[in-house]
Design a protein around this motif. Structure first.
Motif, mmCIF file in Angstrom:
data_model
loop_
_atom_site.group_PDB
_atom_site.id
_atom_site.type_symbol
_atom_site.label_atom_id
_atom_site.label_comp_id
_atom_site.label_asym_id
_atom_site.label_seq_id
_atom_site.Cartn_x
_atom_site.Cartn_y
_atom_site.Cartn_z
ATOM 1 N N ALA A 1 56.161 21.196 11.239
ATOM 2 C CA ALA A 1 54.896 23.041 11.493
ATOM 3 C C ALA A 1 55.520 23.835 12.785
ATOM 4 O O ALA A 1 55.805 23.389 13.746
ATOM 5 N N PRO A 2 55.570 24.554 12.602
ATOM 6 C CA PRO A 2 54.967 26.067 13.790
ATOM 7 C C PRO A 2 53.946 25.442 14.793
ATOM 8 O O PRO A 2 52.546 25.007 13.953
ATOM 9 N N GLY A 3 53.970 26.192 16.016
ATOM 10 C CA GLY A 3 52.841 25.772 17.071
ATOM 11 C C GLY A 3 52.142 27.373 17.163
ATOM 12 O O GLY A 3 52.483 27.765 16.018
ATOM 13 N N ILE A 4 51.487 27.498 17.628
ATOM 14 C CA ILE A 4 50.734 28.530 17.851
ATOM 15 C C ILE A 4 51.085 30.047 17.900
ATOM 16 O O ILE A 4 50.183 30.594 17.777
ATOM 17 N N ASP A 5 52.631 29.943 18.722
ATOM 18 C CA ASP A 5 52.393 31.479 18.334
ATOM 19 C C ASP A 5 53.701 32.053 16.981
ATOM 20 O O ASP A 5 53.997 33.090 16.681
ATOM 21 N N GLY A 6 53.200 30.901 15.942
ATOM 22 C CA GLY A 6 53.726 30.695 14.495
ATOM 23 C C GLY A 6 55.224 30.701 14.311
ATOM 24 O O GLY A 6 55.897 30.949 13.234
ATOM 25 N N VAL A 7 55.717 30.713 15.477
ATOM 26 C CA VAL A 7 57.378 30.868 15.408
ATOM 27 C C VAL A 7 58.053 29.238 14.393
ATOM 28 O O VAL A 7 57.934 28.255 14.753
ATOM 29 N N THR A 8 58.579 29.577 13.871
ATOM 30 C CA THR A 8 59.275 28.273 12.399
ATOM 31 C C THR A 8 60.372 27.362 13.379
ATOM 32 O O THR A 8 61.200 27.761 14.396
ATOM 33 N N ILE A 9 60.743 26.977 12.972
ATOM 34 C CA ILE A 9 62.672 25.915 13.190
ATOM 35 C C ILE A 9 63.545 27.290 12.773
ATOM 36 O O ILE A 9 64.693 27.308 13.764
ATOM 37 N N GLU A 10 63.272 27.549 11.451
ATOM 38 C CA GLU A 10 64.652 28.467 10.543
ATOM 39 C C GLU A 10 64.436 29.797 11.576
ATOM 40 O O GLU A 10 65.358 30.610 11.740
ATOM 41 N N ASP A 11 63.567 30.532 12.587
ATOM 42 C CA ASP A 11 63.028 31.664 13.533
ATOM 43 C C ASP A 11 63.516 31.173 14.778
ATOM 44 O O ASP A 11 64.178 32.058 15.115
ATOM 45 N N PHE A 12 63.570 30.049 14.755
ATOM 46 C CA PHE A 12 63.468 29.618 16.454
ATOM 47 C C PHE A 12 65.233 30.164 17.196
ATOM 48 O O PHE A 12 65.284 30.878 18.101
ATOM 49 N N PRO A 13 66.561 30.254 16.538
ATOM 50 C CA PRO A 13 67.391 30.231 16.964
ATOM 51 C C PRO A 13 67.365 31.780 16.784
ATOM 52 O O PRO A 13 67.550 32.358 18.713
ATOM 53 N N ALA A 14 66.766 33.272 17.003
ATOM 54 C CA ALA A 14 66.913 34.179 17.074
ATOM 55 C C ALA A 14 65.316 34.482 18.065
ATOM 56 O O ALA A 14 66.206 35.382 18.888
ATOM 57 N N TYR A 15 64.745 33.684 18.044
ATOM 58 C CA TYR A 15 63.672 33.529 19.082
ATOM 59 C C TYR A 15 63.825 32.886 20.465
ATOM 60 O O TYR A 15 63.848 34.014 21.442
ATOM 61 N N LEU A 16 65.138 32.125 20.915
ATOM 62 C CA LEU A 16 65.901 32.018 21.636
ATOM 63 C C LEU A 16 66.498 33.098 21.785
ATOM 64 O O LEU A 16 66.241 33.407 23.140
ATOM 65 N N ARG A 17 67.283 33.564 20.808
ATOM 66 C CA ARG A 17 68.642 34.781 21.629
ATOM 67 C C ARG A 17 67.506 35.896 22.961
ATOM 68 O O ARG A 17 67.988 36.248 23.759
#
Length: 429
Positions: free
Chosen positions: A29-45
């Motif tokens: 599951a996501p942490g307190i920031d709400g970023v999911t596994i699926e969202d993470f690549p875009a967040y990382l960039r």
């Protein structure tokens, strides 16, 4: 602060890529920031360049973990802390650097969260000690271990090996990152919350001190994370060990044992990792069997409004997983009964689903039951549970039918776990 050699290894591209792949494979599951596994690549960039710079300069501050409660078999709750995906990746990267350094120094009697080691090896080691005459168990339960780890003690132990202030500081910040409870962030001055990739390694590093103390004293034992048992030859020796280890745990490691759950007793009266040892044989605990039956009842509940195909798929998954772990039990007697019970519950579900006499008659005919038998059964007003055991339903939904539906036989899975090439009617061992 310049990037150090240890932090360079943590932040190496290959190490981070491996860490991300492991976090992604574990899902979660996501942490307190709400970023999911699926969202993470875009967040990382978008954010990685700044986060990397913060890590290199010692300014990175981990996010608090999100607290969730997981029910335990005894009715209590296990507290888990879910870090953000970003922090899971960084923790995993740290663990990948530290594991090859610390793991070789770990005790051979430590089995939890280590490469190439598992719970089955731990229980088999306990079995060997029992067979060698060490049948009295000192069953030590550490009170809320992950929630009570003393940060100062742990950091001092880490500092003996890690000569890198930047990495030690980052680990310290992870320990003190805080926990989100409801809408508030609570500080954590002690503990290493379960849920992060780094916590199991830190637990092993701390409890490795206990392992080596036990080895120094010449004790026989097995440990899996914070679950451990020491084997001795007499109750008197067990009482002495319990007292001395309690003093060591509280004095040196600042840990508390739970007196309500700790005891000195024959191994046949104790549980370890879901098993016990009775007359030298591994058996699953009765409470684990009851939990299994409870879950099967849920998956075969007559009121669960899902397709039979989906029901059988989920049931098959659960049965395979459960026998994959508990199949090392050497007690054969309940195995055929479990098979019969599960098949009867599935037949009950079908009878309930067919509902109308005409539907029941047509289905039984299609499954090869004779017309005379079909009419007798199809118009019966007896309960679904009773009808599930009738010869007509046993003929219609026979063992070959279950196999064709992909529902495995418990007997077959158990025999595979025991190393039998075929399914004997009554194994001798």
């Amino acid at each position: 602060m310049e990037t150090t050699e240890w932090m360079t290894a943590v932040l190496a591209s290959d190490n981070l890529r491996t860490a991300w792949n492991r976090v992604k494979a574990n899902k979660g599951a996501p942490g307190i920031d709400g970023v999911t596994i699926e969202d993470f690549p875009a967040y990382l960039r978008t954010h990685w360049e700044d986060i990397r710079h913060q890590l290199e300069t010692g300014r990175y501050r981990p996010s608090a973990v999100r607290r969730v409660e997981i029910p335990k078999d005894d009715g209590g709750k296990r507290l888990l802390g879910i870090p953000t995906v970003m922090d899971r990746v960084i923790q995993q990267a740290i663990a990948q650097v530290l594991t090859p350094i610390f793991d070789p120094s770990f005790s051979a009697s430590s089995f939890g969260f280590r490469p190439g080691r598992n719970a089955h090896q731990a229980i088999r080691q306990v079995q060997r000690h029992v067979k060698d005459g060490y049948a009295m168990a000192v069953d030590i339960d550490l009170a809320k271990f992950f929630d009570t780890v003393n940060h100062d003690v742990l950091m001092k132990i880490l500092g003996r090996t890690i000569r890198d202030k930047a990495l030690l500081a980052l680990i310290g910040r992870y320990l003190r990152a805080g926990v989100q409870v409801g809408e508030h962030i609570e500080p954590n001055d002690i503990g290493t919350p379960q849920g992060g990739p780094l916590s199991p390694l830190l637990a092993n590093i701390l409890l490795n001190e206990l392992d080596h103390e036990l080895e120094r004293r010449g004790h026989h034992f097995a440990r899996y994370a914070d679950d451990m048992v020491v084997l001795v030859k007499s109750r008197r020796a067990g009482e002495r060990v319990m007292q001395s280890l309690t003093r060591y745990l509280e004095g040196r490691l600042k840990l508390k044992r739970n007196p309500a759950k700790s005891k000195v007793a024959k191994m046949s009266e104790c549980g370890f990792l879901g098993f016990t040892i009775i007359r030298g044989k591994i058996r699953w605990l009765e409470k684990k069997l009851e939990a299994f039956k409870h879950r099967v009842r849920e998956l075969t509940g007559r009121s669960w409004g899902v397709s039979m195909e989906y029901r059988l798929h989920k049931l098959g998954q659960y049965v395979r997983g459960w026998l994959g772990y508990f199949g090392i039990s050497e007690y054969y007697r309940p195995i055929p009964e479990l098979d019969e019970w599960i098949r009867r519950r599935i037949r009950m579900c079908h009878w309930k689903q067919w509902r109308w006499p005409r539907t029941k008659i047509n289905r039984l005919l299609a499954l090869g039951v004779s017309l005379k038998t079909v009419i007798q059964h199809g118009t019966s007003s007896k309960s679904c549970w009773h009808m599930a055991r009738t010869p007509a339903m046993q003929q219609a939904l026979n063992n070959d039918w279950f196999l064709a539906q992909g529902l495995p036989s418990i007997k077959t899975l158990w025999c595979q776990a025991q190393g039998y090439s075929s399914s004997p009617s009554e194994p001798t061992r």
